[in-house]
Design an enzyme around this catalytic site. Structure first.
Site, PDB file in Angstrom:
ATOM      1  N   HIS A 106     -28.775   1.333  16.944  1.00 37.10           N
ATOM      2  CA  HIS A 106     -28.615   0.628  15.670  1.00 37.10           C
ATOM      3  C   HIS A 106     -27.311  -0.196  15.692  1.00 37.10           C
ATOM      4  O   HIS A 106     -27.308  -1.395  15.390  1.00 37.10           O
ATOM      5  CB  HIS A 106     -28.598   1.674  14.541  1.00 37.10           C
ATOM      6  CG  HIS A 106     -28.442   1.105  13.172  1.00 37.10           C
ATOM      7  ND1 HIS A 106     -29.480   1.043  12.271  1.00 37.10           N
ATOM      8  CD2 HIS A 106     -27.366   0.568  12.532  1.00 37.10           C
ATOM      9  CE1 HIS A 106     -29.054   0.493  11.150  1.00 37.10           C
ATOM     10  NE2 HIS A 106     -27.758   0.201  11.286  1.00 37.10           N
ATOM     11  N   GLU A 107     -26.225   0.463  16.080  1.00 37.25           N
ATOM     12  CA  GLU A 107     -24.930  -0.241  16.085  1.00 37.25           C
ATOM     13  C   GLU A 107     -24.919  -1.355  17.130  1.00 37.25           C
ATOM     14  O   GLU A 107     -24.349  -2.419  16.905  1.00 37.25           O
ATOM     15  CB  GLU A 107     -23.772   0.738  16.342  1.00 37.25           C
ATOM     16  CG  GLU A 107     -23.600   1.826  15.287  1.00 37.25           C
ATOM     17  CD  GLU A 107     -23.555   1.293  13.855  1.00 37.25           C
ATOM     18  OE1 GLU A 107     -23.097   0.159  13.648  1.00 37.25           O
ATOM     19  OE2 GLU A 107     -24.017   2.021  12.951  1.00 37.25           O
ATOM     20  N   THR A 163       2.186  -3.939 -10.349  1.00 38.19           N
ATOM     21  CA  THR A 163       3.262  -3.058 -10.824  1.00 38.19           C
ATOM     22  C   THR A 163       4.578  -3.428 -10.152  1.00 38.19           C
ATOM     23  O   THR A 163       5.633  -3.460 -10.793  1.00 38.19           O
ATOM     24  CB  THR A 163       2.900  -1.587 -10.516  1.00 38.19           C
ATOM     25  OG1 THR A 163       1.582  -1.350 -10.998  1.00 38.19           O
ATOM     26  CG2 THR A 163       3.867  -0.630 -11.152  1.00 38.19           C
ATOM     27  N   GLY A 177      -4.182  -2.736  -6.554  1.00 41.29           N
ATOM     28  CA  GLY A 177      -3.338  -2.600  -5.352  1.00 41.29           C
ATOM     29  C   GLY A 177      -2.778  -3.883  -4.803  1.00 41.29           C
ATOM     30  O   GLY A 177      -2.349  -3.938  -3.654  1.00 41.29           O
ATOM     31  N   THR A 178      -2.752  -4.944  -5.617  1.00 42.43           N
ATOM     32  CA  THR A 178      -2.241  -6.211  -5.082  1.00 42.43           C
ATOM     33  C   THR A 178      -0.758  -6.411  -5.408  1.00 42.43           C
ATOM     34  O   THR A 178      -0.188  -7.426  -5.051  1.00 42.43           O
ATOM     35  CB  THR A 178      -3.050  -7.404  -5.627  1.00 42.43           C
ATOM     36  OG1 THR A 178      -3.323  -7.170  -7.012  1.00 42.43           O
ATOM     37  CG2 THR A 178      -4.334  -7.583  -4.883  1.00 42.43           C
ATOM     38  N   GLY A 179      -0.148  -5.469  -6.100  1.00 46.12           N
ATOM     39  CA  GLY A 179       1.292  -5.551  -6.319  1.00 46.12           C
ATOM     40  C   GLY A 179       1.687  -5.924  -7.737  1.00 46.12           C
ATOM     41  O   GLY A 179       2.809  -6.377  -7.973  1.00 46.12           O
ATOM     42  N   HIS A 217       6.421  -3.284   5.206  1.00 42.90           N
ATOM     43  CA  HIS A 217       6.221  -1.838   5.338  1.00 42.90           C
ATOM     44  C   HIS A 217       6.528  -1.329   6.750  1.00 42.90           C
ATOM     45  O   HIS A 217       6.569  -0.117   6.967  1.00 42.90           O
ATOM     46  CB  HIS A 217       4.803  -1.471   4.898  1.00 42.90           C
ATOM     47  CG  HIS A 217       4.613  -1.641   3.422  1.00 42.90           C
ATOM     48  ND1 HIS A 217       5.210  -0.806   2.506  1.00 42.90           N
ATOM     49  CD2 HIS A 217       3.948  -2.583   2.703  1.00 42.90           C
ATOM     50  CE1 HIS A 217       4.895  -1.219   1.281  1.00 42.90           C
ATOM     51  NE2 HIS A 217       4.141  -2.297   1.376  1.00 42.90           N
TER      52      HIS A 217
HETATM   53  P1  ATP Z   1      -3.336  -1.291  -9.824  1.00 48.26           P
HETATM   54  O1  ATP Z   1      -4.051  -2.449 -10.399  1.00 48.26           O
HETATM   55  O2  ATP Z   1      -4.248  -0.334  -9.119  1.00 48.26           O
HETATM   56  O3  ATP Z   1      -2.365  -0.633 -10.743  1.00 48.26           O
HETATM   57  P2  ATP Z   1      -1.233  -2.825  -8.621  1.00 48.26           P
HETATM   58  O4  ATP Z   1      -1.708  -4.220  -8.432  1.00 48.26           O
HETATM   59  O5  ATP Z   1      -0.335  -2.560  -9.780  1.00 48.26           O
HETATM   60  O6  ATP Z   1      -2.475  -1.847  -8.606  1.00 48.26           O
HETATM   61  P3  ATP Z   1       0.892  -1.764  -7.078  1.00 48.26           P
HETATM   62  O7  ATP Z   1       0.938  -0.461  -7.798  1.00 48.26           O
HETATM   63  O8  ATP Z   1       1.931  -2.759  -7.403  1.00 48.26           O
HETATM   64  O9  ATP Z   1      -0.543  -2.407  -7.274  1.00 48.26           O
HETATM   65  O10 ATP Z   1       0.879  -1.524  -5.512  1.00 48.26           O
HETATM   66  C1  ATP Z   1       0.627  -0.248  -4.949  1.00 48.26           C
HETATM   67  C2  ATP Z   1       1.371  -0.115  -3.639  1.00 48.26           C
HETATM   68  O11 ATP Z   1       0.804  -1.010  -2.681  1.00 48.26           O
HETATM   69  C3  ATP Z   1       2.826  -0.488  -3.730  1.00 48.26           C
HETATM   70  O12 ATP Z   1       3.621   0.601  -4.023  1.00 48.26           O
HETATM   71  C4  ATP Z   1       3.126  -1.044  -2.353  1.00 48.26           C
HETATM   72  O13 ATP Z   1       3.428  -0.003  -1.449  1.00 48.26           O
HETATM   73  C5  ATP Z   1       1.809  -1.645  -1.908  1.00 48.26           C
HETATM   74  N1  ATP Z   1       1.716  -3.089  -2.177  1.00 48.26           N
HETATM   75  C6  ATP Z   1       0.794  -3.698  -2.949  1.00 48.26           C
HETATM   76  N2  ATP Z   1       0.971  -5.024  -2.959  1.00 48.26           N
HETATM   77  C7  ATP Z   1       2.034  -5.271  -2.189  1.00 48.26           C
HETATM   78  C8  ATP Z   1       2.728  -6.454  -1.808  1.00 48.26           C
HETATM   79  N3  ATP Z   1       2.318  -7.656  -2.240  1.00 48.26           N
HETATM   80  N4  ATP Z   1       3.795  -6.334  -0.999  1.00 48.26           N
HETATM   81  C9  ATP Z   1       4.207  -5.136  -0.560  1.00 48.26           C
HETATM   82  N5  ATP Z   1       3.598  -3.982  -0.880  1.00 48.26           N
HETATM   83  C10 ATP Z   1       2.528  -4.032  -1.675  1.00 48.26           C
END
Ligand code: ATP
Length: 502
Positions: A336-337, A117, A113-115, A257
């Site tokens: 606890h919290e 793709t 999810g770091t971008g 976003h």
């Molecule tokens: P994975 O390893 O799980 O395939 P990934 O690194 O390829 O993940 P992406 O598929 O590029 O992650 O990102 C998923 C979504 O998260 C994107 O569609 C976007 O909405 C958001 N996102 C992730 N990174 C960014 C970024 N650097 N800037 C803007 N949006 C981001």
């Protein structure tokens, strides 16, 4: 053919056959021809499906022409490194003049999810290339036995798409490359081996003079798993690390976003960025989305700061659950919290951003901490503080109930992990060690020494705040939530009362 058309055909054909038999016509050759024709059609369709990934069929493959590097937040270093590498594709004439071999593969590594793709798609736009993509798991999950032919098809698809779109280069993106590119151990995974061999063969066949020029981009979050043949020069020899964003990066991603959302003027995205340390781009996108959903549910015209606060909790801890705890359980969870929160406020003043008693995900309550700044290096004292915060919940239960509950399990896991980090970083009395060098007993002795000492310290610290527990408890049970500021005001009033009566 439409569903209706198919149904009519299925109904009509048997009726026709029966009618022909009735007329005395020999239907055997016609039926045989029909069966052969149907089988051929079916096989062609299957083949078509094999040649195209599921994402392609859904049309996900085409890089949206408008996705550019500006649409990717943070990641400045990774973007620059990638752009530099892409210039190889653009300045191909210069490169061949110098006899430089073409760059064939770029490997993007980093957490999910770091971008990654997004980067590959932006790369296709930047280089004006055709874009095809597949995920490593598609080669094995759906196409067992045809992984290698799927690789061939992918390259073919890239070439034909470039020709169709009039582009002279194509980018092939393979996500989760570790699924097919894992280390070959011989024998056991012949299917994977064949797929990987085919990929290597296809990459070896890429030449600068070819049109379209092909560039492979692959992504993984487990680079250490990859077979060395994939990483050697001439294959995936450019490695770009795509990290979790820092605060500035998070802010940038949130701004991207927020563009299509009505965010209220009062909202400080900087605060949201501050509270989301460790979040990936995908999680930040989710925070924005969830905040918008909360605002819409509230019937508000725009998204307020508290919607972001709720959204962060949801992304971090999961959706609120309807679990009905008994009053006794609620009281225990509240204490606890409060134990965590008071410990946090004492060792790191100003860091509690919320104490909540509403159940979310697996937790019956939680404390949200707000680190004032991103931190990547920790001293022994700081790690000890974190352990004290983690132990605070169990200590509070011991103070008020004389014993613990199962609610401290995750806290203990966290505390043990922190002790392990201390040991591996040479921050304990064991000195600089390799875990193999020391016996289990020595490790256990040091582990207990650290945890026992910090447990006692936490107990001493929290005992001094008994009145704070008692005062906050009723409010927390009633209100369910205490904001960081409310909680600090309560602590301050208890401290003032204690000082005046002393
Ligand atoms: P994975 O390893 O799980 O395939 P990934 O690194 O390829 O993940 P992406 O598929 O590029 O992650 O990102 C998923 C979504 O998260 C994107 O569609 C976007 O909405 C958001 N996102 C992730 N990174 C960014 C970024 N650097 N800037 C803007 N949006 C981001």
């Amino acid at each position: 053919m439409s569903k209706l058309g198919k149904e009519m055909l299925v109904g009509f054909v048997p009726v026709l056959i029966v009618f022909l038999i009735f007329l005395g016509v020999n239907v055997v050759p016609v039926v045989l021809a029909g069966v052969i024709l149907f089988s051929l059609l079916y096989l062609t369709r299957m083949r078509g499906n094999l040649g195209v990934s599921s994402s392609e069929r859904k049309g996900k493959n085409r890089a949206p022409s408008y996705l550019t590097f500006d649409d990717i937040g943070g990641q400045e270093r990774a973007k620059n490194e990638l752009i530099e590498a892409l210039d190889f594709l653009i300045k191909h004439e210069e490169i061949s003049k110098f006899g430089i071999r073409p760059l064939k593969g770029i490997l993007l590594t980093g957490p999910p999810g770091t971008g990654k793709t997004l980067m590959a798609k932006a790369a296709a736009h930047y280089t004006n290339s055709a874009f095809v993509s597949a995920s490593g798991s598609e080669f094995v999950e759906m196409y067992v036995g045809v992984g290698a032919s799927r690789v061939r098809d992918l390259f073919k698809e890239a070439r034909s798409r470039a020709a169709k779109d009039g582009k002279d280069s194509a980018i092939i993106f393979i996500d989760e490359i570790d699924v097919i590119g894992g280390k070959r151990e011989g024998g056991q995974h012949r299917e994977y081996d064949q797929t990987l061999n085919q990929l290597l063969t296809e990459m070896d066949g890429i030449h600068t003079a070819d049109t379209p020029r092909i560039l492979m981009v692959a992504a993984t979050n487990r680079k250490e798993m990859l077979d060395s043949a994939l990483l050697r020069p001439g294959r995936f020899d450019r490695h770009i690390q795509v990290d979790l964003p820092d605060k500035k990066g998070r802010m940038h991603i949130l701004q991207i976003h927020a563009k299509n959302k009505p965010v209220a003027d009062e909202v400080s995205l900087e605060r949201v960025a501050g509270e989301t340390f460790g979040f990936s781009g995908a999680q930040l996108e989710s925070v924005m989305n969830e905040a918008a959903i909360y605002a819409m549910r509230d019937g508000r015209p725009d998204i307020g700061q508290h919607h972001f606060s709720q959204a962060i909790d949801k992304v971090m801890m999961g959706e609120k659950t309807d679990r009905e705890a008994t009053m006794e359980e609620r009281k225990r969870v509240a204490l606890h919290e409060l134990g965590h929160a008071i410990a946090a406020e004492k060792v790191r003043p100003g860091t509690v951003s919320m104490v909540s008693l509403s159940p979310r995900g697996q937790a019956l309550g939680y404390v949200r901490h707000n680190p004032q700044q991103d931190q990547y290096l920790y001293t022994r004292a700081e790690l000890e503080q974190q352990i004290m915060i983690a132990l605070g919940g169990a200590v509070a239960e011991e103070m008020f109930y004389g014993g613990r509950s199962t609610g401290s399990r995750n806290d203990f896991e966290q505390a043990l992990q922190l002790v392990r980090t201390m040991m591996d970083s040479g921050l304990t009395a064991l000195g600089i060690i390799d875990r193999q060098m020391v016996t289990k007993e020595e490790l256990m002795k040091e582990n207990s020494a650290i945890l026992d000492e910090l447990h006692a310290k936490t107990r001493d610290m929290l005992e001094a705040y008994r009145p704070a527990f008692e005062q906050s408890l009723d409010i927390l049970i009633q209100e369910e939530v205490l904001t960081g500021d409310q909680f600090r005001a309560l602590l301050a009033s208890v401290e003032t009362t204690a000082q005046t009566s002393a």
